[in-house]
Write a protein that holds these residues in place. Structure first.
Motif, PDB file in Angstrom:
ATOM      1  N   ALA A 288      33.050  29.620  36.371  1.00 43.36           N
ATOM      2  CA  ALA A 288      34.418  30.065  36.076  1.00 43.36           C
ATOM      3  C   ALA A 288      35.419  29.378  37.000  1.00 43.36           C
ATOM      4  O   ALA A 288      36.480  28.907  36.563  1.00 43.36           O
ATOM      5  N   VAL A 289      35.100  29.310  38.281  1.00 46.02           N
ATOM      6  CA  VAL A 289      36.002  28.660  39.248  1.00 46.02           C
ATOM      7  C   VAL A 289      36.129  27.167  38.930  1.00 46.02           C
ATOM      8  O   VAL A 289      37.231  26.607  38.928  1.00 46.02           O
ATOM      9  N   LEU A 290      35.000  26.522  38.621  1.00 47.15           N
ATOM     10  CA  LEU A 290      35.033  25.095  38.320  1.00 47.15           C
ATOM     11  C   LEU A 290      35.762  24.797  37.010  1.00 47.15           C
ATOM     12  O   LEU A 290      36.243  23.679  36.806  1.00 47.15           O
ATOM     13  N   ASN A 291      35.855  25.794  36.139  1.00 53.71           N
ATOM     14  CA  ASN A 291      36.559  25.604  34.873  1.00 53.71           C
ATOM     15  C   ASN A 291      38.056  25.885  34.959  1.00 53.71           C
ATOM     16  O   ASN A 291      38.765  25.757  33.960  1.00 53.71           O
ATOM     17  N   LEU A 292      38.539  26.278  36.127  1.00 55.58           N
ATOM     18  CA  LEU A 292      39.984  26.382  36.325  1.00 55.58           C
ATOM     19  C   LEU A 292      40.604  24.986  36.242  1.00 55.58           C
ATOM     20  O   LEU A 292      40.067  24.031  36.813  1.00 55.58           O
ATOM     21  N   PRO A 293      41.740  24.835  35.558  1.00 56.45           N
ATOM     22  CA  PRO A 293      42.378  23.510  35.488  1.00 56.45           C
ATOM     23  C   PRO A 293      42.973  23.061  36.815  1.00 56.45           C
ATOM     24  O   PRO A 293      43.282  21.888  36.988  1.00 56.45           O
ATOM     25  N   HIS A 294      43.159  23.986  37.761  1.00 62.13           N
ATOM     26  CA  HIS A 294      43.653  23.663  39.095  1.00 62.13           C
ATOM     27  C   HIS A 294      42.704  24.264  40.129  1.00 62.13           C
ATOM     28  O   HIS A 294      42.255  25.401  39.979  1.00 62.13           O
ATOM     29  N   THR A 295      42.398  23.522  41.164  1.00 63.35           N
ATOM     30  CA  THR A 295      41.481  24.011  42.199  1.00 63.35           C
ATOM     31  C   THR A 295      42.212  24.945  43.151  1.00 63.35           C
ATOM     32  O   THR A 295      43.212  24.555  43.752  1.00 63.35           O
ATOM     33  N   PRO A 296      41.741  26.179  43.298  1.00 58.79           N
ATOM     34  CA  PRO A 296      42.398  27.114  44.224  1.00 58.79           C
ATOM     35  C   PRO A 296      42.066  26.789  45.677  1.00 58.79           C
ATOM     36  O   PRO A 296      41.076  26.108  45.972  1.00 58.79           O
ATOM     37  N   ALA A 297      42.903  27.281  46.573  1.00 62.50           N
ATOM     38  CA  ALA A 297      42.642  27.111  48.003  1.00 62.50           C
ATOM     39  C   ALA A 297      41.649  28.146  48.508  1.00 62.50           C
ATOM     40  O   ALA A 297      40.933  27.907  49.483  1.00 62.50           O
ATOM     41  N   SER A 298      41.614  29.316  47.851  1.00 69.90           N
ATOM     42  CA  SER A 298      40.711  30.378  48.303  1.00 69.90           C
ATOM     43  C   SER A 298      40.349  31.271  47.129  1.00 69.90           C
ATOM     44  O   SER A 298      41.009  31.261  46.080  1.00 69.90           O
TER      45      SER A 298
END
Length: 238
Positions: free
Chosen positions: A108-118
């Motif tokens: 799910a995190v890797l499928n975000l279109p933008h990489t979060p900082a945390s």
């Protein structure tokens, strides 16, 4: 302020407390749905709330009606950044449900279109990602971003199970979403498990033994034992 607005402000205050410093990037909330059912995938969602002011009434998905979840699901999709990940029943059987949940969350995190900082993750969970992260026990009732992720994961999985009902209607997936209700258990005993049932879960394994004992014993011998499961590393997302 209304009660819904007050709750939203409380959840947002928690996120502000946990968020990275200004200019250091976004924070994503991560949660899952479907760890307990006997069939279907475990689904995870990662949500970055870009405009949370539109989400009055947001809460832990378990505390909301199905209609309310659907309404908020649309609002979250319109006002946030969303990633979905899942692990299917075969991966659950191969890994165990805990590791499959971690894999779904990672995807799910890797499928975000933008990489979060945390990341803020519901429960005492840590993902195999080089990101700052914190597990929050009962986080879906404390954090706006985790609550949003819980709603997205739950609604997405419910939609998925309704589609599976179309393929395997005798089990009533559209009603119980794969959980072990009396109706579901009766169908398992009378029909045996479907291809989307989790054979590493005891009620499914017992039903399978009734219908195909030799085949089931052979298949289950390949499933990792509790000792071996601890050694399994979650692989790269795909």
């Amino acid at each position: 302020m209304s009660r819904k607005a007050l709750l939203l402000e409380k959840l947002r205050a928690f996120d502000r407390q946990e968020a990275p410093a200004v200019g250091e990037g976004w924070m994503a909330g991560v949660d899952e749905a479907g760890r307990g059912p006997l069939a279907g995938p475990v689904v995870a969602a990662a949500v970055i709330l870009v405009n949370p002011g539109t989400l009055a009434g947001i809460n832990d998905s378990k505390k909301l009606s199905a209609k309310r979840r659907e309404e908020l699901y649309v609002r979250i999709a319109r006002s946030g950044i969303v990633g979905i990940g899942f692990a299917d029943e075969k991966q659950i059987d191969e890994l165990n449900i805990y590791e499959a949940t971690r894999l779904a969350m990672k995807r799910a995190v890797l499928n975000l279109p933008h990489t979060p900082a945390s990341l803020l993750i519901d429960g005492p969970m840590r993902l195999d990602l080089e990101l700052e992260q914190k597990g929050i026990i009962h986080g879906d009732g404390k954090s706006a971003s985790i609550a949003a992720a819980s709603i997205v994961a739950k609604v997405f999985r419910d939609h998925w199970m309704r589609k599976l009902h179309g393929l395997y209607p005798v089990y009533g997936f559209y009603k119980h979403k794969g959980y072990g209700t009396a109706e579901h258990m009766r169908a398992l005993r009378e029909k045996g498990p479907s291809p989307v049932h989790r054979r590493s879960f005891a009620p499914v394994r017992e039903a399978a033994l009734i219908f195909h004992p030799a085949k089931e014993n052979e298949e289950m011998s390949a499933v990792p034992t509790a000792i071996n499961q601890k050694k399994i590393k979650v692989g790269a997302a795909s």
